[in-house]
Design a protein around this motif. Structure first.
Motif, short mmCIF file in Angstrom:
data_model
loop_
_atom_site.label_atom_id
_atom_site.label_comp_id
_atom_site.label_asym_id
_atom_site.label_seq_id
_atom_site.Cartn_x
_atom_site.Cartn_y
_atom_site.Cartn_z
N THR A 157 0.76 -1.24 -0.06
CA THR A 157 0.04 -0.07 -0.05
C THR A 157 0.98 1.34 0.02
O THR A 157 0.63 2.20 -0.79
CB THR A 157 -0.79 0.15 1.18
OG1 THR A 157 -1.51 -1.25 1.26
CG2 THR A 157 -1.76 1.31 1.10
N GLU A 180 -6.01 10.86 -3.39
CA GLU A 180 -6.71 9.54 -2.88
C GLU A 180 -7.38 9.22 -4.21
O GLU A 180 -7.57 7.98 -4.51
CB GLU A 180 -7.77 9.68 -1.65
CG GLU A 180 -8.63 8.60 -1.39
CD GLU A 180 -9.50 8.83 -0.29
OE1 GLU A 180 -10.24 7.83 0.20
OE2 GLU A 180 -9.68 10.10 0.12
N TYR A 183 -4.80 7.58 -6.43
CA TYR A 183 -4.38 6.24 -5.97
C TYR A 183 -5.50 5.07 -6.33
O TYR A 183 -5.13 3.98 -6.55
CB TYR A 183 -4.22 6.37 -4.14
CG TYR A 183 -4.13 5.09 -3.72
CD1 TYR A 183 -2.76 4.55 -3.26
CD2 TYR A 183 -5.26 4.40 -3.11
CE1 TYR A 183 -2.71 3.56 -2.53
CE2 TYR A 183 -5.12 3.36 -2.43
CZ TYR A 183 -3.61 2.86 -1.90
OH TYR A 183 -3.62 1.57 -1.24
N LYS A 184 -6.85 5.54 -6.00
CA LYS A 184 -7.61 4.44 -6.19
C LYS A 184 -7.79 4.08 -7.75
O LYS A 184 -8.28 3.27 -8.04
CB LYS A 184 -9.13 4.85 -5.61
CG LYS A 184 -9.31 5.17 -4.31
CD LYS A 184 -10.56 5.55 -3.84
CE LYS A 184 -10.78 5.25 -2.26
NZ LYS A 184 -12.16 5.73 -1.85
N ASN A 187 -4.91 1.95 -8.41
CA ASN A 187 -5.38 0.58 -7.87
C ASN A 187 -6.28 -0.37 -8.76
O ASN A 187 -6.07 -1.48 -9.02
CB ASN A 187 -6.13 0.88 -6.50
CG ASN A 187 -6.05 -0.52 -5.56
OD1 ASN A 187 -5.06 -1.36 -5.74
ND2 ASN A 187 -7.03 -0.74 -4.91
N ARG A 188 -7.29 0.47 -9.31
CA ARG A 188 -8.30 -0.28 -10.23
C ARG A 188 -7.69 -0.52 -11.41
O ARG A 188 -7.85 -1.64 -12.05
CB ARG A 188 -9.48 0.78 -10.44
CG ARG A 188 -10.35 0.48 -11.59
CD ARG A 188 -11.22 -0.92 -11.21
NE ARG A 188 -11.97 -0.74 -10.25
CZ ARG A 188 -12.86 -1.51 -9.61
NH1 ARG A 188 -12.79 -2.83 -10.23
NH2 ARG A 188 -13.42 -1.34 -8.79
N PHE A 201 -6.41 -5.80 -4.24
CA PHE A 201 -7.19 -4.62 -4.68
C PHE A 201 -7.90 -3.97 -3.70
O PHE A 201 -8.02 -2.87 -3.13
CB PHE A 201 -7.97 -4.77 -5.71
CG PHE A 201 -9.16 -3.78 -6.26
CD1 PHE A 201 -8.69 -2.61 -6.69
CD2 PHE A 201 -10.31 -3.74 -5.71
CE1 PHE A 201 -9.37 -1.50 -6.93
CE2 PHE A 201 -11.14 -2.88 -6.01
CZ PHE A 201 -10.91 -1.95 -6.63
N GLN A 202 -8.68 -5.14 -2.80
CA GLN A 202 -9.47 -4.70 -1.55
C GLN A 202 -8.70 -4.06 -0.40
O GLN A 202 -9.16 -3.27 -0.05
CB GLN A 202 -10.45 -5.94 -1.29
CG GLN A 202 -11.38 -6.26 -2.52
CD GLN A 202 -12.15 -7.50 -2.05
OE1 GLN A 202 -11.82 -8.22 -1.30
NE2 GLN A 202 -13.71 -7.59 -2.86
N ASN A 204 -5.71 -2.77 -0.63
CA ASN A 204 -5.29 -1.36 -1.04
C ASN A 204 -6.44 -0.43 -0.73
O ASN A 204 -6.03 0.85 -0.39
CB ASN A 204 -4.96 -1.43 -2.35
CG ASN A 204 -3.46 -2.30 -2.44
OD1 ASN A 204 -2.85 -2.49 -1.75
ND2 ASN A 204 -3.26 -2.61 -3.84
N GLU A 205 -7.42 -0.66 -1.16
CA GLU A 205 -8.77 0.16 -0.92
C GLU A 205 -9.08 0.61 0.61
O GLU A 205 -9.30 1.66 0.97
CB GLU A 205 -9.95 -0.34 -1.60
CG GLU A 205 -9.86 -0.39 -3.09
CD GLU A 205 -10.59 1.06 -3.68
OE1 GLU A 205 -11.71 1.24 -3.34
OE2 GLU A 205 -9.72 1.64 -4.56
N LYS A 206 -9.00 -0.56 1.36
CA LYS A 206 -9.32 -0.33 2.77
C LYS A 206 -8.16 0.44 3.55
O LYS A 206 -8.43 0.86 4.61
CB LYS A 206 -9.59 -1.48 3.34
CG LYS A 206 -10.91 -1.98 2.70
CD LYS A 206 -11.48 -3.51 3.37
CE LYS A 206 -12.72 -4.09 2.83
NZ LYS A 206 -13.08 -5.25 3.00
#
Length: 495
Positions: A157, A180, A183-184, A187-188, A201-202, A204-206
């Motif tokens: 992360t 942010e 970043y997302k 990540n996607r 992925f999840q 990294n999101e959280k």
């Protein structure tokens, strides 16, 4: 020492934990070097920055064409089209101007890089030279600055965050909402292109990213021999004697000064903090006359060699018929204690003359571990052939007045310097001492102070715009700052 340690990371102690303090560099750039770059990060950067990295020779003509089309559609610059090799070339050249000449130099350099290095070597070079904002260069430096961690300890992360700010670190670090969002988005993209799993992925999101922005300083090569406890060439680290809290204090002391200053702090002969307006090597390589700061050593020598506490000496004239400047007016005759307190030159010259100059100068030679030829009669007033560095001055005090080898004479001397501490700083600390010194041309001012545990040496250089009196604001700054670090040591009291 030349520049063989450039890029090594210096660690100091913060309580029981080792903390990164800075990087060895003789330039303004803060750039730590590393032989390790995570494979996953290499995959990420190729996917995000240069998808055809492994198939082009430094220039991606398809990427350039696509960027031109997208920029025309948007009516503004939205894509750059630069390959990783071109970005590396730009960071090596250090030219950010938006000119055709710069772009041409960058292109030629990128092609040369591709011919000289393998793709994996180029990625390693890229991550050692990429800019991460605020004068931070390279992945390793970025990890230390943003997260206080070495590269191998960064989470995926955190690596993703560094990739996120890569294109504009100064821009993104000030805009958390935009950061942010990017970043997302990255990540996607990595998920859609099957570079990371859905579970990753999840995560990294959280994940909550905590940026530390650790203060990093540049330490010049010439200063390293004085602070290094252990050098690890494999890890490119230097374990130092520096204490984090004292180093931060020294750095802040210099940063907040109204005039150029240098400061060194020693604990039991080891440097625990230092800083200078003129670079970290200045306290070690710059040498000059140190004025009356030599008088405490001479006081002890004279008392040990038969000068009694009651014997008085002429305070206005000396037996050498020298015209010497005095800081103030006194009684016509002073005993040695009074002479030290008032820093009277004539009295000391007369006392040394009685004991013998050769004897006294040899004593100073031993104290500073310098050749006897470096000292001559005017050394009683602080002058030496080659000068004394701020570090050498602090070390002499730290060694000579070490609480483990105090004698009655040294304790007597420190008791007088304790009165000087109170007189000049207006603060009463039982086991603190102070001695100041001014050179004959009034350009450099010295102060050595400390307690049973810690010794500071401070040098104020001339400030033509605000050169106030002999001490003035210099003593005020010391009173506000340094004395706050000299906490009373209840286990040891001189008086």
């Amino acid at each position: 020492m030349n520049n063989e340690l450039n890029g090594y990371v210096i660690y100091g102690k913060d309580s029981e934990r080792e903390t990164p303090l800075g990087v060895v560099s003789d330039t303004y750039d803060c750039q730590a070097i590393s032989d390790y770059v995570p494979t996953r990060l290499k995959e990420f950067v190729v996917e995000i920055e240069d998808k055809r990295f492994y198939s082009h020779n430094g220039i991606d003509f398809k990427g350039v064409s696509r960027a031109i089309i997208e920029n025309i559609k948007a009516g503004r610059m939205v894509q750059g089209g630069s390959t990783i090799s071109q970005q590396l070339a730009r960071n090596i050249i250090r030219d950010t101007s938006k000119t055709i000449t710069r772009k041409l130099k960058e292109t030629i350099k990128a092609i040369q890089i591709e011919k000289q290095y393998s793709k994996d070597e180029i990625l390693n070079l890229y991550f050692n030279n990429v800019y991460f904002g605020k004068n931070i260069w390279g992945l390793r430096t970025a990890g230390l600055y943003y997260f206080g961690k070495e590269v191998e300890k960064l989470t995926q992360t955190e690596l993703l965050y560094l990739l996120t700010i890569l294109r504009g670190p100064n821009y993104y670090s000030k805009r958390p909402v935009i950061t942010e969002k990017r970043y997302k988005n990255i990540n996607r993209i990595l998920l859609d292109r099957k570079i990371i799993s859905k579970g990753r992925f999840q995560k990294n999101e959280k994940s909550k990213i905590i940026v530390t922005e650790t203060q990093l300083s540049n330490f010049k090569n010439a200063s390293i021999p004085f602070i290094a406890n252990r050098i690890d060439d494999k890890k490119k680290t230097i374990k130092s004697s520096i204490e984090f809290k004292t180093q931060e204090f020294a750095r802040k002391f210099v940063a907040e000064s109204k005039y150029p200053v240098s400061i060194v702090a020693l604990r039991k002969g080891k440097i625990v903090g230092f800083a200078s307006s003129y670079g970290t090597d200045y306290p070690f390589i710059s040498k000059s006359n140190v004025g009356s700061t030599l008088k405490p050593f001479l006081y002890c020598h004279l008392r040990k060699n038969g000068i009694s506490e009651f014997e008085k000496f002429d305070a206005f004239r000396n037996n050498l018929n020298w015209e010497v400047r005095e800081a103030g007016y006194y009684k016509s005759r002073l005993n040695l204690q009074e002479a030290l307190f008032y820093s009277n030159n004539n009295s000391f010259l007369n006392a040394v003359g009685k004991v013998g100059f050769e004897n006294s100068l040899n004593f100073l030679s031993d104290i500073f571990n310098k050749p006897e030829t470096d000292f001559f009669p005017s050394s009683v007033l602080g002058a030496t052939k080659n000068g004394i560095s701020l570090y050498e001055l602090a070390l002499a005090y730290s060694n000579y007045f070490n609480c483990e080898n105090l004698t009655d004479t040294k304790t007597e001397c420190l008791s007088i310097l304790n009165k000087v501490f109170y007189e000049k700083l207006g603060i009463r600390i039982e086991n603190a001492f102070l001695k100041t010194g001014t050179t004959n041309d009034n350009k450099e001012r010295y102060a050595v102070l400390g307690n049973a545990d810690l010794v500071y040496a401070v040098l104020r250089n001339e400030n033509e715009l605000n050169d106030e009196s002999k001490e003035g604001s210099f003593m005020n700054q010391i009173s506000r700052s340094v004395s706050s670090m000299l906490k009373p040591n209840l286990n040891f009291v001189w008086i």
